[in-house]
Design a protein around this motif. Structure first.
Motif, PDB file in Angstrom:
ATOM      1  N   GLY A 139      16.171   0.918  -0.391  1.00 60.01           N
ATOM      2  CA  GLY A 139      17.364   0.458   0.307  1.00 60.01           C
ATOM      3  C   GLY A 139      17.745  -0.949  -0.112  1.00 60.01           C
ATOM      4  N   ILE A 140      18.377  -1.675   0.802  1.00 56.07           N
ATOM      5  CA  ILE A 140      18.965  -2.981   0.475  1.00 56.07           C
ATOM      6  C   ILE A 140      18.356  -4.073   1.350  1.00 56.07           C
ATOM      7  N   VAL A 141      18.047  -5.215   0.714  1.00 56.36           N
ATOM      8  CA  VAL A 141      17.522  -6.377   1.441  1.00 56.36           C
ATOM      9  C   VAL A 141      18.255  -7.630   0.966  1.00 56.36           C
ATOM     10  N   ARG A 142      18.665  -8.446   1.910  1.00 60.57           N
ATOM     11  CA  ARG A 142      19.272  -9.743   1.569  1.00 60.57           C
ATOM     12  C   ARG A 142      18.278 -10.845   1.881  1.00 60.57           C
TER      13      ARG A 142
ATOM     14  N   GLY B 263      21.983 -19.048  -2.960  1.00 55.51           N
ATOM     15  CA  GLY B 263      20.944 -19.113  -1.937  1.00 55.51           C
ATOM     16  C   GLY B 263      20.769 -17.802  -1.212  1.00 55.51           C
ATOM     17  N   ASP B 264      21.763 -16.914  -1.349  1.00 56.70           N
ATOM     18  CA  ASP B 264      21.695 -15.573  -0.754  1.00 56.70           C
ATOM     19  C   ASP B 264      21.625 -14.553  -1.874  1.00 56.70           C
ATOM     20  N   ILE B 265      20.562 -13.796  -1.886  1.00 57.73           N
ATOM     21  CA  ILE B 265      20.309 -12.825  -2.959  1.00 57.73           C
ATOM     22  C   ILE B 265      20.088 -11.455  -2.335  1.00 57.73           C
ATOM     23  N   THR B 266      20.879 -10.488  -2.779  1.00 56.55           N
ATOM     24  CA  THR B 266      20.739  -9.128  -2.255  1.00 56.55           C
ATOM     25  C   THR B 266      20.214  -8.219  -3.347  1.00 56.55           C
ATOM     26  N   LEU B 267      19.096  -7.589  -3.074  1.00 56.16           N
ATOM     27  CA  LEU B 267      18.492  -6.641  -4.012  1.00 56.16           C
ATOM     28  C   LEU B 267      18.578  -5.234  -3.444  1.00 56.16           C
ATOM     29  N   GLN B 268      18.846  -4.299  -4.333  1.00 58.64           N
ATOM     30  CA  GLN B 268      18.779  -2.886  -3.958  1.00 58.64           C
ATOM     31  C   GLN B 268      17.535  -2.276  -4.592  1.00 58.64           C
ATOM     32  N   PHE B 269      16.693  -1.713  -3.766  1.00 57.29           N
ATOM     33  CA  PHE B 269      15.486  -1.032  -4.247  1.00 57.29           C
ATOM     34  C   PHE B 269      15.836   0.441  -4.422  1.00 57.29           C
ATOM     35  N   LEU B 270      15.911   0.850  -5.680  1.00 58.28           N
ATOM     36  CA  LEU B 270      16.451   2.162  -6.022  1.00 58.28           C
ATOM     37  C   LEU B 270      15.423   3.275  -5.912  1.00 58.28           C
ATOM     38  N   SER B 271      14.169   2.930  -5.990  1.00 57.06           N
ATOM     39  CA  SER B 271      13.088   3.912  -5.831  1.00 57.06           C
ATOM     40  C   SER B 271      12.053   3.305  -4.890  1.00 57.06           C
ATOM     41  N   PRO B 272      11.181   4.131  -4.308  1.00 61.40           N
ATOM     42  CA  PRO B 272      10.193   3.599  -3.357  1.00 61.40           C
ATOM     43  C   PRO B 272       9.422   2.405  -3.932  1.00 61.40           C
ATOM     44  N   THR B 273       9.329   1.355  -3.127  1.00 60.32           N
ATOM     45  CA  THR B 273       8.749   0.091  -3.581  1.00 60.32           C
ATOM     46  C   THR B 273       7.663  -0.344  -2.598  1.00 60.32           C
TER      47      THR B 273
ATOM     48  N   MET C 107       8.149   3.762  -9.630  1.00 60.14           N
ATOM     49  CA  MET C 107       8.327   3.028  -8.378  1.00 60.14           C
ATOM     50  C   MET C 107       8.960   1.650  -8.668  1.00 60.14           C
ATOM     51  N   GLY C 108       9.511   1.035  -7.604  1.00 61.68           N
ATOM     52  CA  GLY C 108       9.966  -0.351  -7.697  1.00 61.68           C
ATOM     53  C   GLY C 108      11.181  -0.602  -8.561  1.00 61.68           C
ATOM     54  N   GLN C 109      11.987   0.407  -8.839  1.00 54.92           N
ATOM     55  CA  GLN C 109      13.217   0.168  -9.588  1.00 54.92           C
ATOM     56  C   GLN C 109      14.180  -0.606  -8.690  1.00 54.92           C
ATOM     57  N   ALA C 110      14.746  -1.673  -9.220  1.00 52.11           N
ATOM     58  CA  ALA C 110      15.567  -2.551  -8.380  1.00 52.11           C
ATOM     59  C   ALA C 110      16.688  -3.166  -9.193  1.00 52.11           C
ATOM     60  N   LYS C 111      17.734  -3.605  -8.475  1.00 52.97           N
ATOM     61  CA  LYS C 111      18.804  -4.333  -9.159  1.00 52.97           C
ATOM     62  C   LYS C 111      19.448  -5.313  -8.187  1.00 52.97           C
TER      63      LYS C 111
END
Length: 269
Positions: free
Chosen positions: A226-229, A150-160, A261-265
């Motif tokens: 950056g990082i968003v949860r 239920g908690d998902i943290t994504l890191q946006f590696l390039s400008p998104t 743009m929008g590289q994420a993991k």
């Protein structure tokens, strides 16, 4: 109307992320962003094997390719010969792996020029474990992701950023992030694995973001990095969001993912 990507051949449910390793072949100053140049190089490799396929991809509304920018240590001042870099090519249609590798192999002895700067091809990493940014998976495997969170943290590696109504939205709101991923998933995944439309009820529980300018030919694009949860109280939405979060490392998120743009993991798998 059927998505234009449906005409791409051959189709495969595999997902690939390849790492192209390069060495500078001269000294000089690199542009801050090489997104368009890398996109042009990848289209060139595909066109060597199948020019009509490359043309279809170039004109598609939803590209089956996402690309990183040029990654590596940049000296203050000029790049020096043999300085090492890489970029990542992610394929959302596994059938593209063969024409792409054939195109690279055909031009292996040729110098690679990005925005007028020469590079030498040092190698290709395509298998998991050969490089931190390389990997492979399959839509079927991702759809069966066992650990639902239920908690998902994504890191946006390039400008998104995202198109929201008539404006560009740099903050990665949950409905924009997972709406973007769901749209791309449904474009390329087999019909039996596609998801129904969702009115997302998730919310942002924490973030650490900055905005950056991503320079393209048409001007600078502002995006968040950056990082968003995210938190999804609804169990079914959490299941779909978890699958899509794993998919993000291949698809990228938001606008201009074929330009870097929008590289994420996902970082809490």
């Amino acid at each position: 109307m059927e998505p234009d990507n449906q005409s791409l051949l051959p189709r495969s449910t595999a997902l690939h992320s390849l790492v192209i390793r390069l060495a500078a072949a001269d000294r000089g100053r690199l542009p801050a962003t090489l997104g368009r140049a890398i996109h042009a190089q990848v289209m060139h490799w595909l066109s060597v094997k199948d020019s009509s396929l490359a043309s279809q991809i170039h004109n598609s509304q939803e590209s089956p390719i996402s690309l990183s920018g040029l990654i590596g240590h940049r000296r203050k001042g000029n790049v020096q010969p043999d300085d090492r870099f890489y970029f990542r090519i992610s394929l959302l249609d596994g059938g593209l792996i063969y024409p792409l590798l054939a195109g690279i192999e055909a031009g292996e002895a040729e110098p690679i020029t990005l925005a007028g700067f020469p590079f030498v091809l040092c190698g290709i990493d395509s298998l998991p474990g050969t490089h931190a940014a390389a990997g492979s998976s399959d839509y079927t495997l991702l759809a069966k992701t066992p650990h639902i969170s239920g908690d998902i943290t994504l890191q946006f590696l390039s400008p998104t950023s995202f198109k929201q109504k008539q404006v560009t939205q740099p903050f990665p709101l949950p409905e924009l992030v997972f709406g973007s991923l769901l749209r791309r998933w449904n474009t390329f995944a087999p019909l039996d694995l596609q998801f129904s439309a969702i009115e997302w009820q998730g919310f942002v529980s924490a973030y650490e973001l900055k905005t950056y300018a991503f320079k393209l030919e048409g001007g600078a694009e502002i995006g968040a990095q950056g990082i968003v949860r995210y938190r999804f109280p609804n169990v079914e939405q959490a299941r779909v969001a978890t699958v899509l979060a794993h998919f993000a490392q291949f698809s990228g998120v938001g606008r201009k993912t074929a330009m870097g743009m929008g590289q994420a993991k996902l970082i809490n798998s």
